[in-house]
Design an enzyme around this catalytic site. Structure first.
Site, PDB file in Angstrom:
ATOM      1  N   HIS A   1      74.301  18.194  33.202  1.00 62.09           N
ATOM      2  CA  HIS A   1      73.050  18.806  32.806  1.00 62.09           C
ATOM      3  C   HIS A   1      72.772  19.815  33.621  1.00 62.09           C
ATOM      4  O   HIS A   1      73.193  20.246  34.589  1.00 62.09           O
ATOM      5  CB  HIS A   1      71.887  17.733  33.166  1.00 62.09           C
TER       6      HIS A   1
ATOM      7  N   GLU B   1      72.902  21.871  24.612  1.00 62.15           N
ATOM      8  CA  GLU B   1      71.586  21.893  25.130  1.00 62.15           C
ATOM      9  C   GLU B   1      71.552  23.478  25.666  1.00 62.15           C
ATOM     10  O   GLU B   1      71.602  23.594  26.759  1.00 62.15           O
ATOM     11  CB  GLU B   1      71.526  20.929  26.048  1.00 62.15           C
TER      12      GLU B   1
END
Ligand code: 13P
Length: 237
Positions: A93, A164
């Site tokens: 992430h 993302e």
């Protein structure tokens, strides 16, 4: 095709808040066309796992150590994630990358997750500076190639590659769906085929979920802010 909604609660909820939201979700009528995965913070996984026991809602971790055991203060082992019933784990992430996580570490974590039979939710995505400088494609390709280095083609199919764009994470973004689809095609081209399941993350909310999760490019969403309250998550589902 069943859509996958992966709730990344980051470090936003206390343990009791996480239990509360999980309980509300457990007792909500969730549509069968979507599968929900909750990713609480490491300290809340045990409690949330007890709430979800026997329910169709799945559990995931937010990060894992590349090692299964050892002198790694503060790390979370894939073995413990498995013991709590996690089936998924977020890897790479941008929050972790911003703290210094390298492509090599992301690659090691992907392999550890796969070895432990956890499905890695592998996050890749460019920052705004990359996009402005015209390097978005190059950055995403580089992150993807190194994250999947020495991962066999058969194993790759178990990785949920998640595009993302960092700048589209709320309170930024969102990106136009057509732009996200363009990057989905770049990812497929880089991997040499369209069989890789892709997820989109970045400011997904009830209003825009259907346009991103078109089922052609993206079969799921990684959701932050809109997943923190049961009501908004159910609406999104
Ligand atoms: P938001 O949905 O709040 O933009 O968060 C996206 C994200 O970072 C999920 O991992």
């Amino acid at each position: 095709m069943q859509r996958l909604i992966i709730a990344n609660w980051k470090m936003q909820l206390t343990v009791s808040q996480a239990v509360h939201v999980a309980l509300m979700l457990r007792h909500s009528r969730l549509p069968r066309r979507s599968r929900l995965v909750l990713c609480p913070s490491a300290t809340a996984i045990g409690a949330v796992s007890r709430v979800l026991h026997g329910s169709p809602i799945a559990l995931g971790g937010q990060d894992l150590s590349p090692s299964l055991k050892g002198p790694y203060t503060g790390d979370v082992s894939a073995r413990d994630l498995k013991a709590y019933g996690c089936q998924y784990v977020i890897v790479g992430h941008s929050d972790r990358r911003a703290l210094g996580e390298t492509d090599a570490q992301v690659n090691a974590k992907v392999k550890t997750a796969l070895g432990a039979r956890l499905t890695p939710v592998l996050c890749i995505g460019e920052r705004w500076a990359d996009r402005k400088a015209g390097r978005a494609v190059r950055v995403v390709q580089q992150q993807l190639r190194s994250a999947l280095e020495r991962v066999s083609p058969a194993q790759r199919r178990n990785v949920l590659v998640t595009y993302e764009p960092v700048w589209a994470i709320s309170p930024g973004g969102p990106i136009a769906p057509a732009e996200a689809f363009r990057m989905a095609r770049v990812i497929w081209r880089t991997l040499g085929g369209r069989s890789q399941p892709l997820i989109y993350g970045g400011s997904v909310v009830q209003r825009n979920a259907a346009s991103f999760l078109d089922g052609v490019h993206f079969r799921g969403g990684l959701v932050g802010q809109a997943s923190l309250r049961a009501r908004s998550l159910v609406a999104l589902l």
